[in-house]
Design a protein around this motif. Structure first.
Motif, PDB file in Angstrom:
ATOM      1  N   LEU A  94       0.828  -1.212   0.000  1.00 12.36           N
ATOM      2  CA  LEU A  94       0.000   0.000   0.000  1.00 12.36           C
ATOM      3  C   LEU A  94       0.859   1.258   0.000  1.00 12.36           C
ATOM      4  O   LEU A  94       0.602   2.203  -0.754  1.00 12.36           O
ATOM      5  CB  LEU A  94      -0.922   0.003   1.232  1.00 12.36           C
ATOM      6  N   VAL A  95       1.896   1.260   0.854  1.00 10.90           N
ATOM      7  CA  VAL A  95       2.705   2.474   0.976  1.00 10.90           C
ATOM      8  C   VAL A  95       3.813   2.526  -0.078  1.00 10.90           C
ATOM      9  O   VAL A  95       4.151   3.598  -0.577  1.00 10.90           O
ATOM     10  CB  VAL A  95       3.295   2.595   2.407  1.00 10.90           C
ATOM     11  N   PHE A  96       4.361   1.364  -0.447  1.00 10.29           N
ATOM     12  CA  PHE A  96       5.474   1.335  -1.392  1.00 10.29           C
ATOM     13  C   PHE A  96       4.992   1.208  -2.833  1.00 10.29           C
ATOM     14  O   PHE A  96       5.400   1.965  -3.714  1.00 10.29           O
ATOM     15  CB  PHE A  96       6.407   0.177  -1.033  1.00 10.29           C
ATOM     16  N   GLY A  97       4.097   0.253  -3.070  1.00  5.82           N
ATOM     17  CA  GLY A  97       3.642   0.009  -4.431  1.00  5.82           C
ATOM     18  C   GLY A  97       2.620   1.013  -4.913  1.00  5.82           C
ATOM     19  O   GLY A  97       2.676   1.469  -6.060  1.00  5.82           O
ATOM     20  N   TYR A  98       1.667   1.389  -4.041  1.00  2.71           N
ATOM     21  CA  TYR A  98       0.594   2.290  -4.469  1.00  2.71           C
ATOM     22  C   TYR A  98       0.890   3.754  -4.177  1.00  2.71           C
ATOM     23  O   TYR A  98       0.623   4.620  -5.010  1.00  2.71           O
ATOM     24  CB  TYR A  98      -0.722   1.882  -3.801  1.00  2.71           C
ATOM     25  N   ALA A  99       1.436   4.047  -2.981  1.00  2.00           N
ATOM     26  CA  ALA A  99       1.710   5.444  -2.641  1.00  2.00           C
ATOM     27  C   ALA A  99       3.116   5.881  -3.044  1.00  2.00           C
ATOM     28  O   ALA A  99       3.423   7.071  -3.012  1.00  2.00           O
ATOM     29  CB  ALA A  99       1.506   5.672  -1.141  1.00  2.00           C
ATOM     30  N   GLY A 100       3.984   4.915  -3.382  1.00  2.00           N
ATOM     31  CA  GLY A 100       5.306   5.250  -3.887  1.00  2.00           C
ATOM     32  C   GLY A 100       6.286   5.745  -2.845  1.00  2.00           C
ATOM     33  O   GLY A 100       7.250   6.437  -3.169  1.00  2.00           O
ATOM     34  N   GLN A 101       6.088   5.381  -1.563  1.00  2.00           N
ATOM     35  CA  GLN A 101       6.975   5.806  -0.479  1.00  2.00           C
ATOM     36  C   GLN A 101       7.750   4.602   0.044  1.00  2.00           C
ATOM     37  O   GLN A 101       7.156   3.641   0.524  1.00  2.00           O
ATOM     38  CB  GLN A 101       6.172   6.451   0.662  1.00  2.00           C
ATOM     39  N   ILE A 102       9.068   4.646  -0.026  1.00  2.00           N
ATOM     40  CA  ILE A 102       9.882   3.497   0.372  1.00  2.00           C
ATOM     41  C   ILE A 102       9.952   3.376   1.891  1.00  2.00           C
ATOM     42  O   ILE A 102       9.977   4.377   2.613  1.00  2.00           O
ATOM     43  CB  ILE A 102      11.300   3.600  -0.228  1.00  2.00           C
TER      44      ILE A 102
END
Length: 308
Positions: A45-53
């Motif tokens: 959710l945070v890495f793949g969809y929101a783009g935040q590592i």
């Protein structure tokens, strides 16, 4: 309707696995896959969809495990209370940590999340009065619900399956909701998203906090499945494993984390004899996949299907 039928069919097949004579060890591996799939869904959710590592997600996995274990051992509360507390504490901690950290970008954000992961690990090692220090916590109670104790591999497998199915439904609906659309918008075009009046910082923090909630719930299940936890199990290597699950399966895809969890858990169990080289093998695998299958296995398969 086809999607609902596909999900129902998959759950039915998974429910029948113990019927086909799976041994206790195999059921334990299946349960671990389910637990890691829950955590990987949150990370996606945070890495793949929101783009935040996030390179410190194992910290929230650890928080969920320790909160649940201490709730049931020291406070004598039921398992489901420990599970609930694990998710709530992980959400609050994710929100608190994410608020300043997500003002950073790229490698700076990655370093900040690594730093927090190390802080949590050192706290678990040194706060011996609460966490029992480096020796960890043993004899964690079996999960129990309404007087029924999940004290066999089969019972624990079904517990993980039910909670995993519920987590997937929440994750699926989040992705399809306006929250999911905002996450993708923040990832793909931050300036255009801000111009439309969407608060970038609040959206990033919300995605991060929801993802840590999944990690906390997974940590609770992990603690009660293994009945023993220690700080060494939640280091940077574990955070990298979780990230690899997301990348291998396919960032920003619905079923990518599930596929990634299956592959990484099976690889880790298969390569136990090469424990010293695990990270090297994972690194090479990740490099090969990023070069030849940049969309991950699920993303590449979906692209191939659309073109055929």
């Amino acid at each position: 309707m086809k999607t609902y039928l596909a999900i129902a069919a998959t759950i039915a097949i998974l429910a029948l696995l113990p019927v086909f004579g799976a041994n206790p060890y195999t059921l334990h591996i299946y349960s671990l896959i389910g637990i890691y799939a829950i955590v990987a869904m949150g990370l996606n959710l945070v890495f793949g969809y929101a783009g935040q590592i996030s390179l410190g997600h194992a910290a929230y996995f650890a928080v969920g495990a320790y909160v649940s274990a201490l709730t049931t051992i020291d406070l004598g509360l039921p398992f489901w209370i420990g599970l609930l507390f694990a998710g709530i504490v992980a959400f609050i901690l994710g929100y608190i940590v994410g608020t300043p950290s997500l003002k950073l970008e790229g490698s700076y954000l990655g370093m900040a999340t690594i730093g927090f992961g190390e802080i949590v690990k050192m706290t678990l090692v040194n706060w011996e009065v609460v966490t029992r220090g480096p020796t960890g916590i043993s004899r964690i109670p079996h999960p129990a619900l309404f007087g029924y104790s999940f004290n066999t591999p089969t019972a624990k497998y079904y517990l993980v399956l039910v909670i995993g199915a519920l987590a997937f439904l929440v994750y699926w609906n989040l992705v399809r909701s306006h929250f999911g659309s905002r996450f993708v918008a923040v990832r793909d075009s931050p300036k255009a998203t801000a111009a439309m009046g969407i608060d970038l910082q609040r959206t990033k923090v919300l995605a991060f906090a929801i993802s840590t909630t999944f990690a906390g719930i997974g940590g609770s299940l992990y603690a009660h499945l293994n009945r023993y936890i220690a700080p060494d199990a939640f280091g940077l290597g574990e955070s990298i494993n979780l990230l690899i699950m997301t990348v291998i399966g396919g960032m920003g895809t619905l079923t990518g984390p599930l596929v990634g969890a299956v592959i990484v858990v099976y690889l880790r169990e298969t390569l136990t004899m090469l424990k010293d080289y695990n990270m090297l093998i994972y690194g090479l695998l990740l490099m090969v996949l990023m070069i030849f299958v940049p969309r991950g296995l699920v993303g590449t398969a979906a692209l191939f299907w659309r073109r055929s």
